[in-house]
Design a protein around this motif. Structure first.
Motif, PDB file in Angstrom:
ATOM      1  N   TYR A 190      30.495  -6.147  67.311  1.00  0.00           N
ATOM      2  CA  TYR A 190      30.828  -5.413  66.087  1.00  0.00           C
ATOM      3  C   TYR A 190      29.579  -5.046  65.296  1.00  0.00           C
ATOM      4  O   TYR A 190      29.629  -4.223  64.402  1.00  0.00           O
ATOM      5  CB  TYR A 190      31.777  -6.240  65.221  1.00  0.00           C
ATOM      6  N   GLU A 191      28.446  -5.708  65.624  1.00  0.00           N
ATOM      7  CA  GLU A 191      27.169  -5.370  64.998  1.00  0.00           C
ATOM      8  C   GLU A 191      26.932  -3.853  65.094  1.00  0.00           C
ATOM      9  O   GLU A 191      26.548  -3.201  64.131  1.00  0.00           O
ATOM     10  CB  GLU A 191      26.053  -6.128  65.729  1.00  0.00           C
ATOM     11  N   THR A 192      27.199  -3.292  66.286  1.00  0.00           N
ATOM     12  CA  THR A 192      26.998  -1.867  66.530  1.00  0.00           C
ATOM     13  C   THR A 192      27.843  -1.023  65.580  1.00  0.00           C
ATOM     14  O   THR A 192      27.447   0.043  65.138  1.00  0.00           O
ATOM     15  CB  THR A 192      27.390  -1.528  67.984  1.00  0.00           C
ATOM     16  N   LEU A 193      29.044  -1.534  65.266  1.00  0.00           N
ATOM     17  CA  LEU A 193      29.959  -0.777  64.414  1.00  0.00           C
ATOM     18  C   LEU A 193      29.588  -0.917  62.945  1.00  0.00           C
ATOM     19  O   LEU A 193      29.492   0.078  62.222  1.00  0.00           O
ATOM     20  CB  LEU A 193      31.389  -1.280  64.646  1.00  0.00           C
ATOM     21  N   VAL A 198      33.175   9.891  58.815  1.00  0.00           N
ATOM     22  CA  VAL A 198      34.547  10.262  58.502  1.00  0.00           C
ATOM     23  C   VAL A 198      35.478   9.065  58.647  1.00  0.00           C
ATOM     24  O   VAL A 198      35.279   8.217  59.517  1.00  0.00           O
ATOM     25  CB  VAL A 198      34.989  11.447  59.416  1.00  0.00           C
ATOM     26  N   TYR A 199      36.441   8.964  57.713  1.00  0.00           N
ATOM     27  CA  TYR A 199      37.512   7.982  57.844  1.00  0.00           C
ATOM     28  C   TYR A 199      38.779   8.735  58.214  1.00  0.00           C
ATOM     29  O   TYR A 199      39.390   9.366  57.358  1.00  0.00           O
ATOM     30  CB  TYR A 199      37.740   7.230  56.530  1.00  0.00           C
ATOM     31  N   ASN A 200      39.152   8.738  59.465  1.00  0.00           N
ATOM     32  CA  ASN A 200      40.312   9.504  59.885  1.00  0.00           C
ATOM     33  C   ASN A 200      40.826   8.964  61.214  1.00  0.00           C
ATOM     34  O   ASN A 200      40.051   8.761  62.134  1.00  0.00           O
ATOM     35  CB  ASN A 200      39.934  10.984  60.018  1.00  0.00           C
ATOM     36  N   SER A 201      42.130   8.718  61.280  1.00  0.00           N
ATOM     37  CA  SER A 201      42.679   8.191  62.536  1.00  0.00           C
ATOM     38  C   SER A 201      43.201   9.294  63.440  1.00  0.00           C
ATOM     39  O   SER A 201      43.656   9.022  64.545  1.00  0.00           O
ATOM     40  CB  SER A 201      43.826   7.211  62.240  1.00  0.00           C
ATOM     41  N   ASP A 202      43.183  10.527  62.975  1.00  0.00           N
ATOM     42  CA  ASP A 202      43.668  11.645  63.787  1.00  0.00           C
ATOM     43  C   ASP A 202      42.496  12.393  64.412  1.00  0.00           C
ATOM     44  O   ASP A 202      41.408  12.433  63.847  1.00  0.00           O
ATOM     45  CB  ASP A 202      44.465  12.630  62.927  1.00  0.00           C
ATOM     46  N   GLY A 203      42.751  13.004  65.555  1.00  0.00           N
ATOM     47  CA  GLY A 203      41.742  13.858  66.168  1.00  0.00           C
ATOM     48  C   GLY A 203      40.507  13.111  66.644  1.00  0.00           C
ATOM     49  O   GLY A 203      39.411  13.655  66.678  1.00  0.00           O
ATOM     50  N   MET A 243      35.655   6.097  61.422  1.00  0.00           N
ATOM     51  CA  MET A 243      36.490   4.908  61.222  1.00  0.00           C
ATOM     52  C   MET A 243      37.946   5.344  61.065  1.00  0.00           C
ATOM     53  O   MET A 243      38.239   6.485  60.714  1.00  0.00           O
ATOM     54  CB  MET A 243      36.056   4.156  59.958  1.00  0.00           C
ATOM     55  N   PHE A 244      38.877   4.390  61.273  1.00  0.00           N
ATOM     56  CA  PHE A 244      40.286   4.666  60.981  1.00  0.00           C
ATOM     57  C   PHE A 244      40.452   4.880  59.490  1.00  0.00           C
ATOM     58  O   PHE A 244      39.642   4.420  58.690  1.00  0.00           O
ATOM     59  CB  PHE A 244      41.159   3.481  61.389  1.00  0.00           C
ATOM     60  N   PHE A 268      36.333   0.183  69.619  1.00  0.00           N
ATOM     61  CA  PHE A 268      35.704   1.469  69.344  1.00  0.00           C
ATOM     62  C   PHE A 268      35.075   2.046  70.608  1.00  0.00           C
ATOM     63  O   PHE A 268      34.819   1.337  71.576  1.00  0.00           O
ATOM     64  CB  PHE A 268      34.662   1.358  68.226  1.00  0.00           C
ATOM     65  N   THR A 269      34.873   3.341  70.604  1.00  0.00           N
ATOM     66  CA  THR A 269      34.294   4.051  71.735  1.00  0.00           C
ATOM     67  C   THR A 269      32.908   4.545  71.331  1.00  0.00           C
ATOM     68  O   THR A 269      32.736   5.066  70.225  1.00  0.00           O
ATOM     69  CB  THR A 269      35.174   5.248  72.115  1.00  0.00           C
ATOM     70  N   VAL A 270      31.945   4.367  72.219  1.00  0.00           N
ATOM     71  CA  VAL A 270      30.570   4.758  71.895  1.00  0.00           C
ATOM     72  C   VAL A 270      30.086   5.791  72.894  1.00  0.00           C
ATOM     73  O   VAL A 270      30.363   5.687  74.090  1.00  0.00           O
ATOM     74  CB  VAL A 270      29.625   3.529  71.936  1.00  0.00           C
TER      75      VAL A 270
END
Lengths: 293, 339, 264
Positions: free
Chosen positions: B143-146, B202-207, B159-160, B129-131
């Protein structure tokens, strides 16, 4: 020869639909009663698993129990589609009415204006609403700068946003058929009714609305069905936090690779749609116009 | 009847005339360097036509349908055994190809294609993931951060939208192996994800890039190549290498059954086995490749990108082809989570 | 036009409709504005530039995709509207046609199936019968699901369309064809036009079915745009859309002016 003539008009469309729609649907119905193949597709073995999964599940402890997940998703989708249809009627009818009473050439211009947005891609149009609705979007920025609100209100990623997107996408499907039935409306009927009822609303209720009913019915069907299976608006504007039928079906044919369950869900959607059609047909018949001859 | 013969004849003439010079590539979206294609076209005189897909499953469905007409496809490593088992790939016997010796050790005879009969490596990378470090300045390499985000990131998480990567990451965080078939483990995963859900925007893998750069999301599941682009747009966007283990994947080139231009496909494969060529691709997409000797052709940005070099000691976990049971459990977690 | 039409007017209707068109065009306005963005973002403004237009016009993939889309949409619209018009006419005017409800239901069938299902089912069918016609596959699929969209407005128009004019024409010994050509079709024209427009809209926007059914080299604009959306929309997409928009506005204006000149 006479027989050929009788069916000549109806034949091309019917043949197309039977070959390339009915046949595929039958395939889907058959699939829903088969066992799934782990990598997509089906195994030719009879199974009712797909349908039982709609209501029952083996939970993490291996007990068979009632599972409301899919019913919840079904009702949420029907609810969102129904609200969208209602809103489309409320918005579409006045607009179609307004267009129908314009002089002929302006009518055509307005109808064309309604279709122009469709020259841009659905994804992009939906995307534009993100720019309007999000925290740093047009509406929030405007309200913030006017001092109406202190911090951005969440507009995007809500059910309201989904419905707004659906209306935006499908309202022309409501306007066009209503317009088509209103456009041939005889002005004298309204004049006569104005004489009789003496109120504009009365004339509207007793003359215009009944006459435009075929258009409203056609429009409602055109709007309801794509809304029920929609997934671009729910995913882009709803944030994908709550599944809708369209996404659920798509999931089965993609990452879940459970074609029978996806097919069973599709059969359920088709049944809902048919029930809606029957409901309309009955309503239409009661009010003197028929959807299905 | 004569007409049909004539038409077939014409069709044959037309297709054989074109067959010398055509190659149909079906690859992931935004994943093929235009420069690479131009160079290939210039060197061989072959005309390349590109189409793109969005997931391994789209590719699988397309190839399973038969007549799709593609000569080159690019499946992920965990899908290769599926394609092979379903008899959708033809043998290319990569060991006989020119340039096979260029393939780096780790990617020669990989577990998913043990003798390189069907595939050669294309690109590989990681998923985490990118922060936005302007929003959160603490430790991101966990992964705690996520999953249990700090105050600053709550409600800002993307999230994806597909279960597999999300569930795998949760499993790694909880200390289990990917593709779990254990109901107890998966119940824990569900509880973790349900606990996280209120903080997810949001759960989205696009954009993903758009949401990160516009500030709509301050943390987003992401791939390392895209994270390079995010950082280029905004230096505060940093890619995480969770110490619990980073999900890793490798995409591979294969030739589907029914390819019309097999010879040209082989030419293309031999072309990208050359370090100077695959480097063009890596420079474009931001992912590493499995060809030794390509490092010297990488541009400055790629050579120094932190997204490509995990800190020493971070375990790399290759995602796997999940069993039927594991997939079913994943789906159950997902539909319960998003019901 | 006689002023008597005003008798239909309801107060506030004009403003309501105006609001509607603002709602319809607001996102498009944003779209156009951001096509001139200098930075690579479709959402954050970074100054004025025409670069994206140059880029989009020079992009072979975009041109190919746009061309495919236009070919498919035009062909599918012509086929589906023709078939729908014929079907609607025989269902409402052909007295000897039996089982009308069945035929009617059949024509609406493509509406009842969610797109993703149609997509997978059609793909399976094409695979089973080994149909491989390139763009032809997509055109067939599009024609089928466009039929109900073309059919419904046409039928809505036909239903309750005053049959007395047609009867009058027949009474005056006009042939069946002449009646159709000079009476029925002109009266039906608004229905056909809105049906054709719906069909075109549906076809040019379709994504899922096209993605599934497409063969090598038949990428359409929605598929291409979807691929760009996955990485985040760049102003390049906005530029393409704006160009499409300008082309359509050009044609709309042209047809409007031609019609106006024809009238006066």
């Amino acid at each position: 020869m006479q027989r050929i003539r009788t069916f000549a008009g109806i034949a091309p469309a019917t043949i197309m639909v039977v070959c390339f729609m009915l046949l595929p649907i039958l395939i889907i119905v058959v699939y829903s009663f088969l066992e799934k193949n782990p990598y997509g597709g089906v195994r030719p073995e009879l199974s009712f698993e797909a349908y039982s999964r709609l209501l029952l599940e083996r939970d993490f402890d291996d007990n068979l129990s009632f599972n409301p997940s899919y019913l919840l998703i079904l009702f949420r989708s029907i609810w969102v589609a129904a609200v969208s249809v209602a809103a489309c009627v409320l918005i579409g009818f006045p607009v179609a009415y307004y267009i129908a009473m314009q002089p002929a050439e302006r009518r055509n211009l307005l109808i064309l204006l309604i279709t122009i947005p469709f020259w841009t891609n659905l994804l992009i149009r939906t995307y534009c609403w993100i720019l309007v609705l999000r925290d740093t979007g047009l509406i929030n920025e405007m309200l913030l700068s006017l001092g109406v609100i202190q911090s951005p209100i969440p507009l995007l990623y809500t059910e309201g946003a989904i419905i707004l997107g659906l209306i935006y996408t499908y309202v022309p499907f409501m306007v066009l058929p209503i317009y088509a039935s209103l456009e041939r409306l005889d002005v004298r009927l309204i004049e006569a009714s104005r004489d009789l009822y003496a109120s504009r609303i009365g004339a509207l209720r007793h003359v215009v609305v009944p006459l435009s009913l075929p258009g409203i019915v056609a429009g409602s069907i055109l709007v309801f069905i794509p809304c029920l299976g929609a997934f671009i608006a729910p995913e882009l504007l709803g944030g994908g936090k709550n599944l809708m039928l369209g996404s659920l079906v798509q999931l089965q044919f993609s990452t879940s690779r459970d074609w029978p369950f996806g097919s069973a869900l599709s059969v359920v959607i088709m049944i809902v749609v048919m029930l809606a059609l029957l409901f309309y047909a009955r309503n239409a018949r009661n009010s003197g116009t028929e959807l299905v001859h | 009847m004569k007409l049909a013969t004539l038409a077939t004849g014409l069709g044959l003439v037309a297709s054989s005339a074109l067959a010398d010079g055509e190659l149909y590539i079906y690859n992931w979206t935004d994943y093929t360097s235009p420069e690479l294609i131009e160079k290939f076209e210039a060197e061989t005189g072959i005309t390349v036509t590109m189409d793109t897909y969005d997931s391994n499953d789209t590719l699988l469905a397309k190839l399973k349908s038969g007549a799709s007409g593609y000569d080159i496809v690019v499946p992920s490593h965990n899908y290769v055994p599926i394609f092979v088992a379903e008899e959708l790939f033809q043998k290319i016997n990569a060991q006989d190809l020119e340039g096979y010796s260029n393939i780096a050790d780790g990617f020669r005879n990989p577990p998913w294609d043990s003798a390189n009969e069907y595939t050669v490596p294309w690109q590989w990378g990681s998923t985490s993931f990118t922060v936005n470090t302007d929003v959160f300045g603490g430790d991101i390499d966990t992964y705690e951060t996520l999953f249990r985000p700090p105050e600053e990131l709550r409600g800002q998480i993307g999230m994806f939208k597909a279960p597999s990567d999300v569930v795998d990451m949760a499993l790694i965080y909880l200390g289990y192996g990917v593709c779990s078939e254990s109901k107890d483990e998966m119940r824990e995963v569900l509880e973790l994800l349900e606990e996280q859900k209120p903080h997810v925007k949001v759960y989205n893998s696009d954009g993903i890039l758009e949401r990160l750069t516009s500030g709509d999301a301050a943390l987003h599941q992401n791939w390392n190549g895209y994270s390079i682009r995010a950082r280029t747009a905004d230096p505060a966007l940093k890619y995480a290498f969770p110490k619990e283990g980073v999900l890793t994947w490798a995409d591979n080139i294969a030739v589907p059954v029914g390819a019309q231009n097999y010879d040209n496909a082989i030419k293309f494969i031999e072309f990208i086995l050359q370090p100077e060529n695959i480097a063009i691709q890596s420079n474009f997409a931001g992912y590493s490749n499995g060809i030794s000797g390509s490092a010297e052709f990488l541009n400055e940005e790629m050579a120094t990108a932190p997204e490509l070099s995990p800190p020493d000691g971070t375990p790399m976990v290759f995602s796997e082809t999940c069993s039927e049971n594991a997939t079913e459990l994943q789906n159950k977690v997902w539909t319960t989570l998003l019901q | 036009m006689p002023k008597s039409r005003d008798i239909r007017a309801l107060p506030g209707l004009k403003w309501f409709s105006l609001g509607f068109f603002v709602y319809l065009y607001l996102p498009l306005l944003i779209l156009v504005i951001f096509s001139f963005n200098a930075t690579k973002s479709a959402t954050v403004w970074g100054g004025f530039s025409l670069d994206w237009y140059a880029k989009a016009l020079a992009n072979d993939d975009i041109r190919r995709a746009a061309w495919n889309s236009l070919v498919i949409a035009t062909t599918a619209t012509v086929f589906s509207t023709t078939m729908a018009t014929m079907a609607a006419l025989s269902l409402t005017r052909n007295k000897s046609l039996p089982r009308k409800p069945l035929f009617n239901g059949m024509l609406l069938l493509p509406l009842m199936v969610p797109e993703i299902v149609t997509a997978v089912a059609t793909l399976t069918l094409f695979a089973t019968i080994g149909l491989s016609l390139g763009l032809g596959n997509i055109i067939i699929a599009h024609t089928v699901f466009c039929i109900p969209f073309a059919y419904l407005p046409i039928r809505a128009r036909l239903q309750g369309m005053d049959e007395s004019l047609e009867t009058a024409a027949r009474d005056l010994y006009a042939s069946k064809w002449a009646t159709l050509r000079f009476v029925t079709l002109p009266l039906l024209a608004p229905g056909i036009v809105s049906g054709a427009m719906l069909a075109f809209i549906i076809s040019i926007d379709d994504f899922i079915i096209t993605l599934m059914v497409a063969e090598a080299g038949s990428t359409t604009l929605p598929i291409y745009i979807y691929s760009l959306v996955r990485i985040g929309i760049t102003p390049e997409v906005n530029a393409v859309s704006t160009v499409l928009l300008i082309i359509s506005i050009f044609f709309v204006t042209l047809s409007y002016l031609v019609e106006k000149r024809g009238k006066f």
